[in-house]
Write a protein that holds these residues in place. Structure first.
Motif, PDB file in Angstrom:
ATOM      1  N   ASP A   5       6.463  44.870  54.698  1.00 58.94           N
ATOM      2  CA  ASP A   5       7.662  45.596  54.822  1.00 58.94           C
ATOM      3  C   ASP A   5       8.810  45.162  54.001  1.00 58.94           C
ATOM      4  O   ASP A   5       8.920  44.195  53.584  1.00 58.94           O
ATOM      5  N   THR A   6       9.292  46.128  53.297  1.00 59.06           N
ATOM      6  CA  THR A   6      10.420  45.961  52.266  1.00 59.06           C
ATOM      7  C   THR A   6      11.558  45.626  52.930  1.00 59.06           C
ATOM      8  O   THR A   6      12.054  46.177  54.159  1.00 59.06           O
ATOM      9  N   SER A   7      12.394  44.805  52.389  1.00 60.94           N
ATOM     10  CA  SER A   7      13.821  44.034  52.867  1.00 60.94           C
ATOM     11  C   SER A   7      14.490  45.469  52.787  1.00 60.94           C
ATOM     12  O   SER A   7      14.549  46.117  51.992  1.00 60.94           O
ATOM     13  N   PRO A   8      15.800  45.475  53.454  1.00 57.61           N
ATOM     14  CA  PRO A   8      16.937  46.355  53.504  1.00 57.61           C
ATOM     15  C   PRO A   8      17.375  46.466  51.939  1.00 57.61           C
ATOM     16  O   PRO A   8      17.674  47.727  51.623  1.00 57.61           O
ATOM     17  N   ARG A   9      17.666  45.631  51.362  1.00 56.45           N
ATOM     18  CA  ARG A   9      18.141  45.642  49.925  1.00 56.45           C
ATOM     19  C   ARG A   9      17.285  46.346  49.158  1.00 56.45           C
ATOM     20  O   ARG A   9      17.456  46.827  48.279  1.00 56.45           O
ATOM     21  N   THR A  10      15.594  45.712  49.200  1.00 56.49           N
ATOM     22  CA  THR A  10      14.745  46.573  48.513  1.00 56.49           C
ATOM     23  C   THR A  10      14.621  47.986  48.715  1.00 56.49           C
ATOM     24  O   THR A  10      14.548  48.785  48.011  1.00 56.49           O
ATOM     25  N   THR A  11      14.825  48.325  49.811  1.00 60.09           N
ATOM     26  CA  THR A  11      14.600  49.605  50.405  1.00 60.09           C
ATOM     27  C   THR A  11      15.843  50.469  49.961  1.00 60.09           C
ATOM     28  O   THR A  11      15.847  51.690  49.019  1.00 60.09           O
ATOM     29  N   ASP A  12      17.155  49.905  49.722  1.00 62.80           N
ATOM     30  CA  ASP A  12      18.301  50.485  48.910  1.00 62.80           C
ATOM     31  C   ASP A  12      18.075  50.532  47.702  1.00 62.80           C
ATOM     32  O   ASP A  12      18.604  51.557  46.947  1.00 62.80           O
ATOM     33  N   LEU A  13      17.510  49.471  46.939  1.00 62.73           N
ATOM     34  CA  LEU A  13      17.566  49.420  45.484  1.00 62.73           C
ATOM     35  C   LEU A  13      16.505  50.380  45.152  1.00 62.73           C
ATOM     36  O   LEU A  13      16.808  51.182  43.813  1.00 62.73           O
TER      37      LEU A  13
END
Length: 412
Positions: A5-13
Motif C-alpha cells: 500500500d502506498t503511504s499518504p504522501r506517496t499517494t499525494d505526490l
C-alpha cells in the motif's frame, strides 16, 4: 494494510506528478524533439529549463534520496525506496521527464553517492549544485578494452603523487557527459593493483574541465544519440586532482558501487515499468481505432492475447520491483541483492516484450518517429546491459538461492 500500500504522501505526490505530466510533459513531447533538433544538439533544452521551476514550486523536486542516504532529511523529502518507486514509474513514462524533477540518471546515483559517502567539502562543491539543478554530472566506470561485465577487469589508473592523484584511462558509455553543464564525473579506477581483488578499486571526483580530460566521441544507442545528455567515449591523460577528491578512501570503490547501484537499479526498473505501461496504453488505443479484415484490431484474438500477456507481465514485474524496494528499506541493500538482481533481469525483458507487441500492433508507425515506441525499445534493450548484463544478475540470483537452500559454493 497490505505490504505495498502506498503511504499518504506517496499517494499525494503521485497524483500531483501525474497531473504535471498531463499538463506539461505529454503535450510537449513534439516540442522537446523540435528544440533538440534545431541548432546545436548538445546545448541544454530550453523546454526542460522552463519546466524545472514549475516542478520545484510544486514540491516535485529531489524526490529520490532515501533516508539511508539522507538520514537527517537535509536534502530531500526522505522518501523510502518503496515510497519513491511509484513516482519513478510515472516519471519514466517519457524518457526525458525525470530531469524536469531533478530525478534523472546518472545524477540521482551520483547525488546518492555524495550524500552517503561525500565529505562536507565534496558535498558543498558538487552535491549542493546538483541538488539545485545548477550542474549535471557523469559516471565513468566502463572501459572499451576489457570485459566490463566483470568490474574487477577495470584497468584505469588512480596513482597517488603527493597531495594529488594522477588519473589515466580510456572510458566509454560515460552517460551524461554530452551535456555542456556536466561539471564532474565520478570515476572508478585502481589505486592498488596488488591488493585483494575487490579492494583494488577506488572512486574519485574528476572535474570535467580538468586538463587531460577529453571527450573523444559521442556514442549512439541503436542510432539514437540521446542529445544533449549523451554517452561519451573519453580519455583521461595524466589528469591531476587534489587528494581530497577521493571518495571514502582508497580501496572502497566496490563498496560505493554497491551502495550506488542498488537504488539505481530500482529506479531503472520502475522507469521501465512506466514505459511498458505507456506502451500498453498506446497498443490499446491503436487496437481500438484501427480496422483490419473488417473488424477493429482489438477484436482479433492475437491482439487481445498480446494485451492480456502485457497486463500480466507488467503487474508481475512491478510487484517484484516493489518487493526489492521494500527489502532494501527494511533489511538493506546487501540482504536484498538477490531481489535487486532479479528485477534487473525481469523489468527490461518485460518492457521489451510489451513494447515489441505495441510496435507490432502499430505496424510501420511503431518503428517511426511518429510514436515513442522505437526509442523506448532501444532504451529497454540497452538496460539489459547497463548496470550489469543479464547473465551477471542471473548468476547472483542463482547463488543466493543455492545459499538459501544450504548449498556451499566455496570458491567455485
Amino acid at each position: 494494510m497490505t505490504l505495498f500500500d502506498t503511504s499518504p504522501r506517496t499517494t499525494d505526490l503521485r497524483a500531483r506528478l501525474a497531473a504535471f505530466m498531463d499538463e506539461y510533459i505529454y503535450p510537449n513531447e513534439a516540442e522537446f524533439h523540435r528544440q533538440v533538433n534545431e541548432g546545436n544538439r548538445w546545448e541544454h533544452v530550453q523546454l526542460i529549463e522552463d519546466l524545472k521551476p514549475r516542478a520545484r514550486e510544486q514540491g516535485l523536486w529531489n524526490l529520490f534520496l532515501p533516508p539511508a542516504s539522507d538520514p537527517n532529511g537535509k536534502f530531500g523529502p526522505g522518501l523510502t525506496n518503496l515510497e519513491y518507486a511509484p513516482l519513478c514509474e510515472v516519471m519514466g513514462r517519457v524518457w526525458w521527464a525525470p530531469e524536469v524533477f531533478n530525478c534523472n540518471a546518472p545524477d540521482t546515483g551520483n547525488m546518492e553517492v555524495l550524500a552517503r559517502y561525500g565529505t562536507p567539502e565534496q558535498q558543498e562543491q558538487w552535491l549542493i549544485p546538483l541538488l539545485n539543478g545548477e550542474i549535471r554530472s557523469a559516471f565513468s566506470m566502463t572501459e572499451p578494452e576489457v570485459a566490463s561485465s566483470d568490474a574487477t577487469n577495470i584497468q584505469a589508473s588512480i596513482a597517488r603523487d603527493g597531495d594529488e592523484y594522477v588519473i589515466n584511462a580510456r572510458k566509454w558509455w560515460t552517460s551524461g557527459a554530452g551535456d555542456p553543464r556536466c561539471a564532474v564525473s565520478i570515476f572508478m579506477g585502481k589505486t592498488d593493483p596488488q591488493a585483494e581483488r575487490h579492494l583494488q578499486q577506488s572512486m574519485i571526483l574528476v572535474p570535467m574541465n580538468a586538463p587531460g580530460v577529453t571527450i573523444e566521441r559521442m556514442l549512439t544507442v541503436f542510432g539514437y544519440d540521446d542529445a544533449p545528455h549523451g554517452h561519451a567515449e573519453m580519455t583521461f591523460e595524466n589528469v591531476r586532482v587534489p587528494a581530497g577528491s577521493i571518495l571514502l578512501g582508497e580501496g572502497r570503490g566496490f563498496e560505493i558501487a554497491q551502495g550506488r547501484l542498488g537504488p539505481g537499479r530500482i529506479h531503472h526498473c520502475m522507469r521501465l515499468i512506466g514505459q511498458a505501461e505507456r506502451a500498453l496504453e498506446l497498443m490499446i488505443e491503436r487496437a481500438a481505432s484501427r480496422v483490419a479484415f473488417g473488424k477493429p484490431l482489438a477484436a482479433h484474438q492475437h491482439v487481445r492475447e498480446a494485451i492480456a500477456h502485457s497486463r500480466m507481465e507488467i503487474d508481475q514485474a512491478r510487484l517484484l520491483t516493489l518487493q526489492a524496494a521494500h527489502m532494501m528499506d527494511t533489511v538493506g541493500n546487501k540482504a536484498a541483492r538477490g531481489q535487486i538482481a532479479a528485477i534487473k533481469v525481469v523489468a527490461p525483458n518485460v518492457a521489451l516484450r510489451v513494447i515489441d507487441r505495441a510496435i507490432q500492433v502499430f505496424g510501420g508507425a511503431g518503428v517511426s518517429q511518429d510514436t515513442p515506441l522505437a526509442n523506448m525499445y532501444a532504451q529497454a534493450r540497452t538496460l539489459r546491459l547497463a548496470d550489469g548484463p543479464d547473465i551477471v544478475h542471473t548468476e547472483t540470483v542463482a547463488k543466493e538461492e543455492l545459499r538459501r537452500q544450504g548449498v556451499d559454493l566455496g570458491r567455485r
